[in-house]
Write an enzyme that holds these catalytic residues in place. Sequence first.
Site, PDB file in Angstrom:
ATOM      1  N   GLU B  60      32.962  49.992  43.716  1.00 53.82           N
ATOM      2  CA  GLU B  60      33.979  48.954  43.675  1.00 53.82           C
ATOM      3  C   GLU B  60      33.491  47.601  44.195  1.00 53.82           C
ATOM      4  O   GLU B  60      33.987  46.555  43.806  1.00 53.82           O
ATOM      5  CB  GLU B  60      35.101  49.437  44.595  1.00 53.82           C
ATOM      6  N   SER B  61      32.527  47.631  45.081  1.00 53.86           N
ATOM      7  CA  SER B  61      32.019  46.396  45.682  1.00 53.86           C
ATOM      8  C   SER B  61      31.305  45.515  44.671  1.00 53.86           C
ATOM      9  O   SER B  61      30.929  44.403  44.992  1.00 53.86           O
ATOM     10  CB  SER B  61      31.055  46.752  46.806  1.00 53.86           C
TER      11      SER B  61
END
Lengths: 272, 257
Positions: B60-61
Amino acid sequence: MAELTTLREGVGALIREGDSVALEGFTHLIPFAAGHEILRHGRRELELIRMTPDLLYDQMIGVGAARRLVFSYGGNPGVGGLHRFRDAIENGWPHPLEIEEHSHAGMANRFAAGAARMPCALMRGYLGTDLMAHTRVERVTCPFTGEELVAVPALNPDVAVIHAQEADRLGNVQLWGIPGVQKEAVLAAERSLVTVERIVDELEPKPGGVVIPGWAIDAVAEAPGGSRPSYSLGITDRDNDFYRFWDKLSRDRDAFTDWMNENILGEEVAAR
Amino acid sequence: MTVQQSPAASAEATAGEIQTVVAARRLRGVGSVFIGVGRPSTAAILARMVHNPDLVLVYESGTIGAKPYHIPLSIGDGELAETADSIVSVPEMFNYWIGPGRIDVAFLGAAQVDRHANLNSTVIGDYNHPKTRLPGAGGAPEIAASCGEVIVIAPHTQRTFVERLHFCTTVGHGDGPGARERLGFRGAGPTAVITDLGVLEPDPESKELVLVQLHPGVDVGQVREATGWDLRVGEAPAVTEPPTGEELEALRELVSR
């Protein structure tokens, strides 16, 4: 042109009581030093905006600096919950906290709309969830295809604060590694402060480097180690042990308060 | 014929290890997987070690194609950025990669799962006066809407597998057949729920979760007891093939790094 200043003066000049403030940084480059400086300046009644409140907002909420929180994931990544955030929402300690929550995609699009100075952003999401009824989103129909979409309102904070690896003497900033939503936050905000690990004579281009021109930033302040216990890729490492330590320490109100007074808020700490 | 096993792998696998191994096996032949931290991350790294060396890990980063040697604590650990093929901003991650359905499989966890694999990660109790305030949505709603398919990984207890969610954070199969289509979701939604007791899969017609696989030593009664609704059981649920020596050895070596 960004003014090169000190952290203390930059925070003092740009962040006011009651402001909406976005201290961004997605796991990486979280501006802890600037957040702590805001607390030492005694700024209160803040509307704190961050996708992932992380330990920084847990600390700011726990000392009572926040009136309102806008966020999308209030956890201690990989460790568990945020205990001061939970205590504020579940028990109103140290005082009640108003919240507005979104999904990550919603927050990211809100920042992007804010940076573009558009009133809203369109996206697919939220539909079918209970978030629809508890946050600020509206259904809209695409005028071209008739598809049902969701509109999220633009975010335009009073101030954005971010941390980056370096800036040059004209205040041009370069950050690399996970870029999060920092560029969007700076461009969405009315005012902006960037803290950096170091000031250099000339920025050296890095793969994936994001450069924000100095003329789009209000102030740049050198703050070496300013993202700890988060990290600045290539310069400092994420202090995973601190994230685990925080899980234990922050469960107890008194232990939390003592730790904050001793390590973050005290006069002698500020003078360092 | 005797199978050679290392001393580390000879000890019997724990329920958690079996859950991780089963999740990793689901990534055979998969192109890309979206993962959060914890067991999903461990399973995906294990899959790259044992089953699918070309598997693209997406966090997700914004790290696409990360190749972590260690199990990351957070989704944004430095090693993910240092080893990624590409690193993108959060708006780009959701708008260009997740939304259009470029990611094949997503692993998601949750505090509560219902019979249609809808997920709660927001609150236990009333939203305005929660008994327990959980972290919230993060990326889950859009990930579940748009990734090719979703695999839910959760501990099997009555606390987690509930008749009614306290809050619907993420839509799985909504109220049943046709729900995802009505919402305009492009991904297939949850195709499996992997627990520490077995595997549930949605019935193709009703979209209700059905017990289709039991881990070694687990019986149907035990799983039904740990489920907060009257769980349907498939005809002759399969028994999970125990972790092989190679799988268990690789997993334990990974965890010890």
